[in-house]
Every structure is written in structure tokens, then in C-alpha cells.
Design a protein around this motif. Structure first.
Motif, PDB file in Angstrom:
ATOM      1  N   ARG A  61       0.839  -1.188   0.000  1.00 45.23           N
ATOM      2  CA  ARG A  61       0.000   0.000   0.000  1.00 45.23           C
ATOM      3  C   ARG A  61       0.882   1.250   0.000  1.00 45.23           C
ATOM      4  O   ARG A  61       1.920   1.282   0.665  1.00 45.23           O
ATOM      5  CB  ARG A  61      -0.931   0.015   1.225  1.00 45.23           C
ATOM      6  CG  ARG A  61      -1.994  -1.061   1.198  1.00 45.23           C
ATOM      7  CD  ARG A  61      -3.013  -0.805   0.093  1.00 45.23           C
ATOM      8  NE  ARG A  61      -4.103  -1.783   0.111  1.00 45.23           N
ATOM      9  CZ  ARG A  61      -4.078  -2.946  -0.510  1.00 45.23           C
ATOM     10  NH1 ARG A  61      -3.009  -3.300  -1.203  1.00 45.23           N
ATOM     11  NH2 ARG A  61      -5.106  -3.771  -0.452  1.00 45.23           N
ATOM     12  N   THR A  65       1.506   9.703   3.644  1.00 48.72           N
ATOM     13  CA  THR A  65       2.216   9.597   4.924  1.00 48.72           C
ATOM     14  C   THR A  65       2.447   8.132   5.267  1.00 48.72           C
ATOM     15  O   THR A  65       1.697   7.249   4.818  1.00 48.72           O
ATOM     16  CB  THR A  65       1.424  10.265   6.062  1.00 48.72           C
ATOM     17  OG1 THR A  65       0.203   9.526   6.276  1.00 48.72           O
ATOM     18  CG2 THR A  65       1.102  11.712   5.727  1.00 48.72           C
ATOM     19  N   GLU A  67       2.004   6.820   8.142  1.00 51.44           N
ATOM     20  CA  GLU A  67       0.890   6.381   8.991  1.00 51.44           C
ATOM     21  C   GLU A  67      -0.284   5.907   8.152  1.00 51.44           C
ATOM     22  O   GLU A  67      -0.882   4.859   8.432  1.00 51.44           O
ATOM     23  CB  GLU A  67       0.464   7.525   9.909  1.00 51.44           C
ATOM     24  CG  GLU A  67      -0.666   7.145  10.862  1.00 51.44           C
ATOM     25  CD  GLU A  67      -1.093   8.307  11.741  1.00 51.44           C
ATOM     26  OE1 GLU A  67      -1.949   8.094  12.628  1.00 51.44           O
ATOM     27  OE2 GLU A  67      -0.589   9.430  11.530  1.00 51.44           O
ATOM     28  N   ALA A  68      -0.611   6.658   7.115  1.00 49.39           N
ATOM     29  CA  ALA A  68      -1.745   6.284   6.264  1.00 49.39           C
ATOM     30  C   ALA A  68      -1.454   5.005   5.487  1.00 49.39           C
ATOM     31  O   ALA A  68      -2.331   4.141   5.345  1.00 49.39           O
ATOM     32  CB  ALA A  68      -2.067   7.430   5.299  1.00 49.39           C
ATOM     33  N   LEU A  70       0.606   2.617   6.375  1.00 54.57           N
ATOM     34  CA  LEU A  70       0.618   1.508   7.332  1.00 54.57           C
ATOM     35  C   LEU A  70      -0.795   1.103   7.733  1.00 54.57           C
ATOM     36  O   LEU A  70      -1.111  -0.092   7.834  1.00 54.57           O
ATOM     37  CB  LEU A  70       1.422   1.911   8.571  1.00 54.57           C
ATOM     38  CG  LEU A  70       1.546   0.870   9.679  1.00 54.57           C
ATOM     39  CD1 LEU A  70       2.210  -0.400   9.154  1.00 54.57           C
ATOM     40  CD2 LEU A  70       2.321   1.429  10.867  1.00 54.57           C
ATOM     41  N   LYS A  71      -1.665   2.095   7.924  1.00 57.01           N
ATOM     42  CA  LYS A  71      -3.051   1.797   8.310  1.00 57.01           C
ATOM     43  C   LYS A  71      -3.768   1.020   7.208  1.00 57.01           C
ATOM     44  O   LYS A  71      -4.451   0.020   7.471  1.00 57.01           O
ATOM     45  CB  LYS A  71      -3.787   3.101   8.612  1.00 57.01           C
ATOM     46  CG  LYS A  71      -5.222   2.891   9.079  1.00 57.01           C
ATOM     47  CD  LYS A  71      -5.886   4.217   9.418  1.00 57.01           C
ATOM     48  CE  LYS A  71      -7.330   4.004   9.885  1.00 57.01           C
ATOM     49  NZ  LYS A  71      -7.981   5.305  10.206  1.00 57.01           N
ATOM     50  N   ALA A  72      -3.601   1.456   5.962  1.00 64.24           N
ATOM     51  CA  ALA A  72      -4.251   0.777   4.840  1.00 64.24           C
ATOM     52  C   ALA A  72      -3.716  -0.635   4.667  1.00 64.24           C
ATOM     53  O   ALA A  72      -4.469  -1.582   4.399  1.00 64.24           O
ATOM     54  CB  ALA A  72      -4.043   1.581   3.551  1.00 64.24           C
ATOM     55  N   ASN A  73      -2.409  -0.783   4.835  1.00 61.55           N
ATOM     56  CA  ASN A  73      -1.795  -2.100   4.687  1.00 61.55           C
ATOM     57  C   ASN A  73      -2.260  -3.049   5.788  1.00 61.55           C
ATOM     58  O   ASN A  73      -2.607  -4.209   5.518  1.00 61.55           O
ATOM     59  CB  ASN A  73      -0.271  -1.959   4.713  1.00 61.55           C
ATOM     60  CG  ASN A  73       0.441  -3.231   4.306  1.00 61.55           C
ATOM     61  OD1 ASN A  73       0.355  -4.237   4.999  1.00 61.55           O
ATOM     62  ND2 ASN A  73       1.149  -3.199   3.201  1.00 61.55           N
ATOM     63  N   SER A  74      -2.259  -2.554   7.016  1.00 59.74           N
ATOM     64  CA  SER A  74      -2.643  -3.401   8.158  1.00 59.74           C
ATOM     65  C   SER A  74      -4.086  -3.865   8.042  1.00 59.74           C
ATOM     66  O   SER A  74      -4.411  -5.014   8.358  1.00 59.74           O
ATOM     67  CB  SER A  74      -2.447  -2.627   9.465  1.00 59.74           C
ATOM     68  OG  SER A  74      -1.088  -2.278   9.635  1.00 59.74           O
ATOM     69  N   GLN A  75      -4.959  -2.969   7.574  1.00 55.59           N
ATOM     70  CA  GLN A  75      -6.369  -3.328   7.417  1.00 55.59           C
ATOM     71  C   GLN A  75      -6.545  -4.430   6.368  1.00 55.59           C
ATOM     72  O   GLN A  75      -7.271  -5.409   6.587  1.00 55.59           O
ATOM     73  CB  GLN A  75      -7.179  -2.090   7.022  1.00 55.59           C
ATOM     74  CG  GLN A  75      -8.676  -2.370   6.872  1.00 55.59           C
ATOM     75  CD  GLN A  75      -9.462  -1.105   6.527  1.00 55.59           C
ATOM     76  OE1 GLN A  75      -8.919  -0.008   6.554  1.00 55.59           O
ATOM     77  NE2 GLN A  75     -10.728  -1.276   6.204  1.00 55.59           N
ATOM     78  N   ASN A 127       3.938  -5.794   3.307  1.00 48.68           N
ATOM     79  CA  ASN A 127       3.798  -6.823   4.339  1.00 48.68           C
ATOM     80  C   ASN A 127       3.640  -8.168   3.639  1.00 48.68           C
ATOM     81  O   ASN A 127       2.693  -8.374   2.880  1.00 48.68           O
ATOM     82  CB  ASN A 127       2.584  -6.528   5.223  1.00 48.68           C
ATOM     83  CG  ASN A 127       2.579  -7.357   6.497  1.00 48.68           C
ATOM     84  OD1 ASN A 127       3.392  -8.264   6.663  1.00 48.68           O
ATOM     85  ND2 ASN A 127       1.654  -7.046   7.398  1.00 48.68           N
TER      86      ASN A 127
END
Length: 246
Positions: A61, A65, A67-68, A70-75, A127
Motif C-alpha cells: 500500500r 504519509t 501512517e496512512a 501503514l493503516k491501509a496495509n494493516s487493514q 507486508n
């Protein structure tokens, strides 16, 4: 007088002692006769259908930023893992294999045809999962579902066997039989007799995993990907040293 006789006796004893030990030293110096031997090798193979696949999947993803991204990837990865577990993939068969956060750069060209210093314009989070699939009939459907849930980069599929001991034992037996047959033919042709076994050694290497699927994964995949597993071939080489009977 007594001392003179004693000295003569000691000298005679020393001379006799040297005379006795000289033959022993001469015998020790003689080269040892090497035993006649014959060395043969045999190769055995056994092929069996794989019963497990190792699959690499990655979620990538990008965002402005870290943070953004990482959030999209983690979801997306959480949804993939949840789906895998719902399809009876055990925790022990799901392993994170790679994780990285990388900046994305842009480098503009200046008016004088030189390049300006690169600037960060976003971030990429990758990831990766290594997945062991023990039910090969599920493989195509798992890939299809993972892509639809957000996996957008594929690794390779390699087919292996969870417990190939029986196939390896069969290959060993074939290798020994071939080596023994060679030894009998050689000694019969040479007019000598085969003696005792002096040494046995083996060389064995597991078959190299064969990647069967590697591509960027598209969300448009509608049907389960067709997968051909083939066979895994296990090869053992045995070396046997025999004495030649005298």
C-alpha cells in the motif's frame, strides 16, 4: 680390576641390546602392504506427488504519509489473515516473511538541466506472508480470495512433502542395490572375489522448490487460478568401498 671387568660387562650388554633391537626397528620401517579395494557408487530415485505447497503473498500500500500507508496495509492484511483462518489454515502455517516501510521520492529537473535534490512524496508499506497449504485442492481458491481481499503482489508457489522419509528410504535402497550390482560385475570381469564392506557413505539433497506461480496479482481475477503440482523427485547417491578377497 673389578671395576674394569664391570665396565666391560656393561659395554657387552649394551652391544647385545642394540643388536636385538635393530631387527625390530628395521621391521617397523618397512612399508605397510595396502589392502586391495574396489570403490563403486549407485544412484537411486523415488518420485512422489507433493502434499503441501508453500505460497508467498504480499500486501503493498502507498500513501502520502507513513501512517496512512501503514493503516491501509494493516487493514488489508488483517482481512486476508482472517479469511485464511476461516478457511481452516492453522496459525502455525501463516508466517510474516517480510515487512518494510519505504519512502517514495520525486526528483525534478532544474532549468539548467541539472536535477534538484530528491524530495519525499509518499511512503510504501509492504507486508509479506509465507503460507503453508496442506490441502492442495484449496490452493487456487485461496489465491483468488486473497487477491480479492487486497493481496496485490505474488511470490512463488513451491510444492513439497511434509514427510518424504519413505521416498528417501526407497531411493537409498535402489542406490545400494545399484552399487552392489556394479561391484559384482566389476569383480567377475576382473577374475577376483568381492570381500567385506569397508565403508559406506551417501549424498542426499532435497529437491529444489520449483516456483509454479509468480506474478503481480490483479483484482480482476474471477476464477480460481489453475495449479499443477506435478511430482517431487528425491535422489540419493551411495558410495561403497569393498575389499577384494585374497
Amino acid at each position: 680390576m673389578m671395576n674394569h671387568l664391570k665396565t666391560q660387562r656393561l659395554a657387552l650388554a649394551a652391544t647385545l641390546s642394540c643388536a636385538l633391537f635393530l631387527p625390530l626397528a628395521a621391521l617397523a620401517a618397512e612399508p605397510e602392504i595396502r589392502e586391495a579395494t574396489i570403490i563403486v557408487s549407485g544412484e537411486g530415485e523415488a518420485a512422489i506427488a507433493p502434499d503441501m505447497a508453500v505460497l508467498g503473498l504480499s500486501v503493498v500500500r502507498e500513501a502520502e504519509t507513513a501512517e496512512a500507508a501503514l493503516k491501509a496495509n494493516s487493514q488489508a492484511m488483517a482481512e486476508v489473515i482472517a479469511d485464511l483462518k476461516a478457511k481452516s489454515i492453522a496459525d502455525r502455517d501463516i508466517q510474516t516473511s517480510a515487512f518494510s516501510v519505504d519512502p517514495l521520492y520525486r526528483q525534478d529537473k532544474a532549468d539548467d538541466d541539472t536535477y534538484e535534490a530528491p524530495v519525499i512524496v509518499g511512503y510504501r508499506v509492504t507486508n509479506g506472508l509465507t503460507l503453508r497449504v496442506r490441502d492442495l485442492s484449496q490452493l487456487g481458491a485461496l489465491i483468488d480470495a486473497a487477491v480479492k481481499l487486497g493481496v496485490n503482489q505474488g511470490g512463488g508457489i513451491s510444492f513439497t512433502n511434509d514427510n518424504p522419509d519413505a521416498a528417501i528410504a526407497e531411493a537409498r535402497k535402489k542406490a545400494v542395490a545399484e552399487a552392489m550390482d556394479k561391484a559384482r560385475v566389476l569383480t567377475e570381469a576382473a577374475g577376483v572375489k568381492l570381500g567385506r564392506v569397508i565403508e559406506i557413505s551417501e549424498n542426499f539433497a532435497r529437491p529444489m522448490p520449483q516456483p509454479m506461480y509468480r506474478a503481480a496479482m490483479a483484482k480482476e481475477m474471477a476464477d480460481a487460478a489453475p495449479i499443477a503440482a506435478g511430482e517431487n523427485e528425491y535422489t540419493v547417491t551411495v558410495n561403497i568401498t569393498y575389499a577384494i578377497a585374497q
